[in-house]
Design an enzyme around this catalytic site. Structure first.
Site, PDB file in Angstrom:
ATOM      1  N   ILE A  12      46.988   8.271  -6.742  1.00 27.57           N
ATOM      2  CA  ILE A  12      46.891   6.733  -7.215  1.00 27.57           C
ATOM      3  C   ILE A  12      45.831   7.120  -8.018  1.00 27.57           C
ATOM      4  O   ILE A  12      44.234   7.566  -7.574  1.00 27.57           O
ATOM      5  CB  ILE A  12      46.473   6.661  -5.353  1.00 27.57           C
ATOM      6  CG1 ILE A  12      47.393   6.317  -4.358  1.00 27.57           C
ATOM      7  CG2 ILE A  12      46.068   5.097  -5.715  1.00 27.57           C
ATOM      8  CD1 ILE A  12      47.645   6.684  -2.805  1.00 27.57           C
ATOM      9  N   ASP A  62      37.448   8.225 -14.806  1.00 33.52           N
ATOM     10  CA  ASP A  62      37.197   7.063 -15.421  1.00 33.52           C
ATOM     11  C   ASP A  62      38.241   6.886 -16.552  1.00 33.52           C
ATOM     12  O   ASP A  62      38.298   8.010 -17.499  1.00 33.52           O
ATOM     13  CB  ASP A  62      35.776   6.586 -16.069  1.00 33.52           C
ATOM     14  CG  ASP A  62      35.412   5.270 -17.097  1.00 33.52           C
ATOM     15  OD1 ASP A  62      37.088   4.197 -16.567  1.00 33.52           O
ATOM     16  OD2 ASP A  62      34.802   4.970 -16.789  1.00 33.52           O
ATOM     17  N   ASN A  86      47.384   2.032 -10.584  1.00 35.74           N
ATOM     18  CA  ASN A  86      46.775   0.919 -10.212  1.00 35.74           C
ATOM     19  C   ASN A  86      45.490   1.249 -10.898  1.00 35.74           C
ATOM     20  O   ASN A  86      44.751  -0.607 -10.616  1.00 35.74           O
ATOM     21  CB  ASN A  86      46.787   1.559  -8.417  1.00 35.74           C
ATOM     22  CG  ASN A  86      45.708   0.022  -7.475  1.00 35.74           C
ATOM     23  OD1 ASN A  86      45.899  -0.507  -7.714  1.00 35.74           O
ATOM     24  ND2 ASN A  86      44.360   0.829  -7.794  1.00 35.74           N
ATOM     25  N   TYR A 152      42.848 -10.706 -19.480  1.00 37.50           N
ATOM     26  CA  TYR A 152      43.079  -9.945 -17.979  1.00 37.50           C
ATOM     27  C   TYR A 152      45.400 -10.307 -17.917  1.00 37.50           C
ATOM     28  O   TYR A 152      45.240  -9.756 -18.161  1.00 37.50           O
ATOM     29  CB  TYR A 152      43.011 -10.577 -16.985  1.00 37.50           C
ATOM     30  CG  TYR A 152      43.559 -10.065 -15.725  1.00 37.50           C
ATOM     31  CD1 TYR A 152      43.675  -8.651 -15.042  1.00 37.50           C
ATOM     32  CD2 TYR A 152      44.302 -10.654 -14.532  1.00 37.50           C
ATOM     33  CE1 TYR A 152      43.767  -8.668 -13.856  1.00 37.50           C
ATOM     34  CE2 TYR A 152      44.765 -10.351 -13.753  1.00 37.50           C
ATOM     35  CZ  TYR A 152      44.807  -8.671 -13.453  1.00 37.50           C
ATOM     36  OH  TYR A 152      45.331  -8.740 -12.557  1.00 37.50           O
ATOM     37  N   LYS A 156      48.230  -7.423 -18.924  1.00 33.36           N
ATOM     38  CA  LYS A 156      48.834  -7.961 -17.305  1.00 33.36           C
ATOM     39  C   LYS A 156      50.452  -8.470 -18.376  1.00 33.36           C
ATOM     40  O   LYS A 156      51.478  -7.644 -17.765  1.00 33.36           O
ATOM     41  CB  LYS A 156      48.969  -8.436 -16.399  1.00 33.36           C
ATOM     42  CG  LYS A 156      47.377  -7.775 -15.312  1.00 33.36           C
ATOM     43  CD  LYS A 156      48.155  -6.358 -14.925  1.00 33.36           C
ATOM     44  CE  LYS A 156      46.762  -6.005 -14.485  1.00 33.36           C
ATOM     45  NZ  LYS A 156      47.343  -5.102 -13.922  1.00 33.36           N
ATOM     46  N   VAL A 185      45.932 -12.015  -3.825  1.00 31.28           N
ATOM     47  CA  VAL A 185      45.508 -11.276  -3.041  1.00 31.28           C
ATOM     48  C   VAL A 185      44.306 -11.057  -2.625  1.00 31.28           C
ATOM     49  O   VAL A 185      43.502 -10.803  -3.747  1.00 31.28           O
ATOM     50  CB  VAL A 185      45.494 -10.016  -3.156  1.00 31.28           C
ATOM     51  CG1 VAL A 185      46.065  -9.289  -2.232  1.00 31.28           C
ATOM     52  CG2 VAL A 185      47.322  -9.497  -3.681  1.00 31.28           C
TER      53      VAL A 185
END
Ligand code: 8X3
Length: 251
Positions: A12, A62, A86, A152, A156, A185
């Site tokens: 992850i 990082d 993620n 952003y 995405k 979220v």
């Protein structure tokens, strides 16, 4: 339902705490990689005490450094069966004419370049080991742009493009590629976006019940636990009362 995850190794990137707990609860071994090792240590201690039969590794990483990513991925022992890509963030709420270099660079370097570095290293591993599953964390912000979201939303949209390219490139190899696109979220995402201002961050969710990190993790775990003949390719998750990144009903 999740027995297929028993004994699988999951990497992850980013904190991904809820995912880590749910994978471990399903019997999967987890490797947690993120910048804040102290946070990862807390998560790994909780997993160790609750699920003593699974293994947990932590790696300080990082994703903006390709060398660090390569080193981190090579340090993982055994197969990487599942990658949850993620790591990502939004920074600030500036219109295009007010963007700072740092907001542009940090978000693009993490969400796009970092995601590519991790994907590259893990796809190489998965090809050698003969298969795997990559779950990309996209967003509904990649479907439509909104005011003050330029950087952003662009990153995405890039995640969507990378996901589709990777899926097309791996059709001859048993590598499954999933994109999860969450909407509202409540995590520390908004706190980071608003530079630590918790009041502004909670304003994002005023009058509507946002999803939780657990809701997203359930979809990640669901996708990862399907029969190998089946790919959950694309999941859009919205808060109830939310129709898109720009349309929600607030009480
Ligand atoms: C986060 C969803 O709508 O805040 O990925 O951009 S949104």
């Amino acid at each position: 339902m999740f027995e297929r995850l028993q004994g699988k190794n999951v990497l992850i990137s980013g904190i991904g705490e809820a995912c880590a707990y749910q994978f471990a609860a399903a019997g999967a071994n987890v490797v947690l990689s993120a910048r804040r090792l102290d946070r990862l240590s807390t998560v790994s201690a909780t997993i160790r005490s609750k699920h003593p039969t699974v293994t947990v590794e932590t790696i300080e990483l990082d994703v903006r450094s390709s060398e660090a990513v390569d080193r981190a991925v090579s340090s993982v022992s055994g197969n990487i069966d599942i990658l949850v890509n993620n790591a990502g963030l939004a920074m600030g709420t500036d219109t295009v004419d007010n963007l700072t270099d740092s907001a542009i660079d940090t978000v693009i370097d993490t969400n796009v370049k970092g995601l590519l570095y991790v994907s590259r290293a893990v796809v190489r591993r998965m090809k050698q080991q003969g298969g795997g599953h990559i779950v990309m964390m996209g967003s509904i912000a990649g479907i439509v742009g909104y005011q003050t979201g330029s950087v952003y939303c662009a990153t995405k949209a890039a995640v969507r493009a990378i996901t589709e390219s990777l899926r097309a490139e791996t059709i001859g190899v048993p590598i499954r590629v999933t994109e999860i696109k969450p909407g509202m979220v409540e995590t520390e995402f908004s706190v980071v976006r608003y530079g630590g201002d918790k009041e502004k961050a909670s304003g994002v969710y005023r009058g509507i019940e946002p999803m939780t990190a657990d809701d997203v993790a359930e979809s990640v775990v669901f996708a990862a636990s399907r029969h190998p003949r089946c790919v959950v390719a694309d999941v859009v998750l919205l808060a109830t009362g939310q129709a898109s990144a720009t349309l929600s009903h607030r009480k």
